[in-house]
Every structure is written in structure tokens, then in C-alpha cells.
Design an enzyme around this catalytic site. Structure first.
Site, PDB file in Angstrom:
ATOM      1  N   SER A   1      14.791   4.580 -31.912  1.00 20.61           N
ATOM      2  CA  SER A   1      14.793   3.535 -32.946  1.00 20.61           C
ATOM      3  C   SER A   1      14.535   4.104 -34.324  1.00 20.61           C
ATOM      4  O   SER A   1      14.679   3.390 -35.318  1.00 20.61           O
ATOM      5  CB  SER A   1      13.705   2.491 -32.628  1.00 20.61           C
ATOM      6  OG  SER A   1      12.423   3.106 -32.602  1.00 20.61           O
TER       7      SER A   1
ATOM      8  N   HIS B   1      21.157   1.874 -29.582  1.00 20.11           N
ATOM      9  CA  HIS B   1      19.815   1.327 -29.780  1.00 20.11           C
ATOM     10  C   HIS B   1      19.761  -0.103 -29.275  1.00 20.11           C
ATOM     11  O   HIS B   1      20.288  -1.027 -29.898  1.00 20.11           O
ATOM     12  CB  HIS B   1      19.431   1.385 -31.269  1.00 20.11           C
ATOM     13  CG  HIS B   1      18.054   0.873 -31.530  1.00 20.11           C
ATOM     14  ND1 HIS B   1      17.721   0.174 -32.656  1.00 20.11           N
ATOM     15  CD2 HIS B   1      16.912   0.945 -30.776  1.00 20.11           C
ATOM     16  CE1 HIS B   1      16.440  -0.157 -32.613  1.00 20.11           C
ATOM     17  NE2 HIS B   1      15.930   0.301 -31.474  1.00 20.11           N
TER      18      HIS B   1
ATOM     19  N   GLU C   1      22.812  -1.609 -31.415  1.00 18.40           N
ATOM     20  CA  GLU C   1      23.281  -0.822 -32.554  1.00 18.40           C
ATOM     21  C   GLU C   1      23.953   0.437 -32.021  1.00 18.40           C
ATOM     22  O   GLU C   1      23.334   1.228 -31.302  1.00 18.40           O
ATOM     23  CB  GLU C   1      22.114  -0.448 -33.464  1.00 18.40           C
ATOM     24  CG  GLU C   1      21.531  -1.636 -34.204  1.00 18.40           C
ATOM     25  CD  GLU C   1      20.370  -1.263 -35.112  1.00 18.40           C
ATOM     26  OE1 GLU C   1      20.308  -1.803 -36.230  1.00 18.40           O
ATOM     27  OE2 GLU C   1      19.516  -0.441 -34.701  1.00 18.40           O
TER      28      GLU C   1
ATOM     29  N   ASN D   1      15.922  -1.889 -38.100  1.00 17.53           N
ATOM     30  CA  ASN D   1      14.615  -1.349 -38.460  1.00 17.53           C
ATOM     31  C   ASN D   1      14.526  -0.918 -39.916  1.00 17.53           C
ATOM     32  O   ASN D   1      13.439  -0.918 -40.497  1.00 17.53           O
ATOM     33  CB  ASN D   1      14.242  -0.190 -37.537  1.00 17.53           C
ATOM     34  CG  ASN D   1      13.760  -0.673 -36.179  1.00 17.53           C
ATOM     35  OD1 ASN D   1      13.310  -1.803 -36.041  1.00 17.53           O
ATOM     36  ND2 ASN D   1      13.878   0.162 -35.172  1.00 17.53           N
TER      37      ASN D   1
END
Length: 356
Positions: A191, A212, A224, A262
Site C-alpha cells: 500500500s 492493491h 488499484e 492512500n
């Protein structure tokens, strides 16, 4: 349309190469005396060999490009790895879940079965036999192993979901790179770490990307898909297709810190902490404000406790190291203090809030 164009271009190229082979073969039907004295035998055979090699190479690479990901090896039997394994097995993929600890793997398998039972309660409430058959079918697609090197020989995808430590990830992929087939794609569920840095330990930079997933994997729809500057389009397309086959919605990402989610989410949570540190709002009021004002299911402090304060600190520490002058990536004394005290959030019973 572009994919169709590539297919047409490949067909045209293959047709051209085959025609060249045919012409070379025709050249070899000339009389022995004609060819012997002209030196055409050697030339014709060399040309034929060259174009035959190109045809075989083209057809071989096409097969690799078009091969669907069916067999998946997932490294890491924790919550993320088990969740990915469950989703992949449910969608008909053959899955091997790998961890160094057999007890962890048994717990993971039991967790997957328990999760499937919860699914059955909702989807097969009135059909217990169908529900039992569903669970048996999915679990039949899952096997476990403590020896990654011994199970990657026939896999299409190796996906790691282990500790967020660059050297450990590099060591894992560096070792598996030597035993995995040439066609096998490698991917990381990291991540926060750069995919490029993880991939540097292998010789398959073109067959390395990021996948991800979000926790809990069976419920969260997003994946992702991350490509580096070296990731081939064929590899990237395979990862997109695989994500869709899992019933997920993939988004394309570049290999930048935090990717998309993120990169936006972590600075948001950190700014919430700074807001609280400055005395501009209590954590309770900030959480309520973001839930009712922005429609978020959790406030930033609730989310931090859910994700893990140690995880948030780890991400921020990595980002600060790479971009120390970025104001969005500055550390928090409050966060650092809580982590130092072992208060990581829900998993330890206390973070910004206390849990019983």
C-alpha cells in the site's frame, strides 16, 4: 478498438512471416545445379531459418499475451492474503496460499471457510444443500503450502501480501524469480512501497506490477492496478483483466507514493490529527463532522484506529524519507507517542479511542 487493432496488426505480421517462409521453401525447390553454383542454397536456408524463428517467436509471445490468469500463488496468510485467496477461489481460480507458518495457514483456511459460511447465510438462506456445495466447491480451489519455491512452477501469477518491508519483499521475489516460469507475472499488494523498488530484485521488470486490494477484500470492490515504467502493456492488461475476473473494479495507477487512494487518504487523516493537536477540534467532533458533513462511513480517527496507527506511521515515515520538504507528509508527535506506547488502534484495544 486499440486492442482490436493490435490483434489485426499481429495477424498481418504473422501472415507476412508465413508468406516469407513459403517463399523461402519455394526457393529451395530450384535445381541443385542452379543453387549450388549461385550460393543461393545457403542464403535461402538462412533466410528461411530466420523467418521461421520470427514466426515461432511471434506466435509464442502472442500465446503469453493472451493467456488468462488461472493459477494464482498468494504469499502471506494474513487477513489480506486470505481475503484475496477467498475471492480468487470463489471466482474459479486455482489458489495456493503460502506462509512460513503452517498454523497460520490452517487458521487462514478456517477463516476463509467461516467467511464463506456468512456468505451462504445471505445467498443460500433457503437452500442449505446448495450452500454446502458452494462452500465445498470454493474450498476445493484452495490449497496451502509452506514452500513457495515448490508451488510456483505452474502458476500464472505470484501475488505477495506480506509485511511492509522492502528488503523482505525483494528477498522473496528475488528467490522466486529463479524458479517461476518465464510467463509468470509477479505483483505486490503493497500500500505504500514503490513497486519499482520491489521489482528491482528480479529479472522480469516487464512482468511485474502492483495489485492493491482493500480490506476486507471480499467486500471492497476496488483494486488499484499499478504499472511501473518497465511494466509491459500486456502485463498491465492481464492484471486489469484478472481484477475484473475477481468481480472487482480496477483503476489504473502510476507508481507514485500511495498510488491514488492512500495518496489522498493518508494526508487527510494526518491533517485531522494536526487539527486536533492544534486544539482546533476534538477527535469526536472531527469524526462526526466528516461523517455527517462529507458522508464518510467513518471519521478520520475511527479510520486510523481501524487501519492501525502503526501502519499509518509506517507509511508516513517512508514518505517523509523520500519527500522531507512536502508539508503533507510531515510526522505527528501525537501519532508517534501512541505508537510508542503500543496503542495501535482496534487490534490492540486502544488507539485514539478505547475498545473493549
Amino acid at each position: 478498438m486499440e486492442r482490436a487493432k493490435k490483434s489485426r496488426d499481429h495477424c498481418h505480421t504473422t501472415t507476412f512471416l508465413l508468406s516469407m517462409v513459403s517463399e523461402c521453401q519455394s526457393a529451395c525447390t530450384f535445381s541443385h545445379s542452379q543453387l549450388l553454383h549461385s550460393g543461393a542454397v545457403l542464403s535461402a536456408l538462412q533466410t528461411m531459418a530466420f523467418f521461421t524463428h520470427q514466426v515461432i517467436r511471434g506466435l509464442s509471445s502472442s500465446a503469453v499475451r493472451n493467456a488468462a490468469i488461472k493459477h494464482v500463488t498468494i504469499i502471506g496468510g494474513g487477513q489480506m492474503g486470505a481475503g484475496i485467496a477467498q475471492v480468487a477461489a470463489t471466482t474459479g481460480h486455482s489458489v495456493v496460499l503460502v506462509d512460513t507458518n503452517e498454523e497460520i495457514l490452517k487458521k487462514s483456511a478456517k477463516g476463509i471457510e467461516g467467511s464463506l459460511k456468512r456468505v451462504v447465510k445471505k445467498k443460500f438462506a433457503d437452500k442449505p444443500d446448495a450452500g454446502a456445495e458452494f462452500i465445498a466447491k470454493v474450498m476445493a480451489n484452495v490449497s496451502i503450502s509452506t514452500d513457495a519455491a515448490s508451488v510456483v512452477g505452474s502458476t500464472d501469477l505470484v501475488l505477495e501480501a506480506i509485511v511492509e518491508n522492502l528488503k523482505i519483499k525483494q528477498g522473496l521475489f528475488g528467490a522466486l524469480d529463479k524458479v517461476a516460469p518465464a510467463h509468470t507475472i509477479f505483483a505486490s499488494n503493497t500500500s505504500s512501497l514503490p513497486i519499482t523498488d520491489i521489482a528491482s530484485s528480479t529479472s522480469r521488470l516487464d512482468r511485474f506490477g502492483g495489485l492493491h486490494f482493500f480490506n476486507p477484500v471480499p467486500m471492497m470492490k476496488l483494486v488499484e492496478v499499478i504499472g511501473t515504467s518497465a511494466t509491459s502493456q500486456e502485463t498491465f492488461d492481464s492484471l486489469l483483466t484478472f481484477s475484473k475476473a475477481l468481480g472487482k473494479t480496477p483503476v489504473s495507477c502510476k507508481d507514485t507514493p500511495g498510488f491514488i487512494v492512500n495518496r489522498l487518504l493518508v494526508p487527510y487523516m494526518m491533517e485531522a490529527i494536526r487539527l486536533h493537536e492544534r486544539g482546533h477540534g476534538s477527535k469526536e467532533d472531527i469524526d462526526i463532522a466528516m461523517k455527517l458533513g462529507a458522508g464518510y462511513p467513518m471519521g478520520p480517527f475511527e479510520l486510523l484506529d481501524y487501519v492501525g496507527l502503526d501502519t499509518a506511521k509506517f507509511i508516513m515515515d517512508g514518505w517523509v524519507e523520500k519527500d522531507p520538504d512536502n508539508p503533507l507528509m510531515q510526522p505527528s508527535e501525537m501519532l508517534n507517542k501512541l505508537v510508542a506506547e503500543g496503542k495501535f488502534g482496534k487490534k490492540t484495544g486502544e488507539g485514539f479511542y478505547k475498545y473493549k
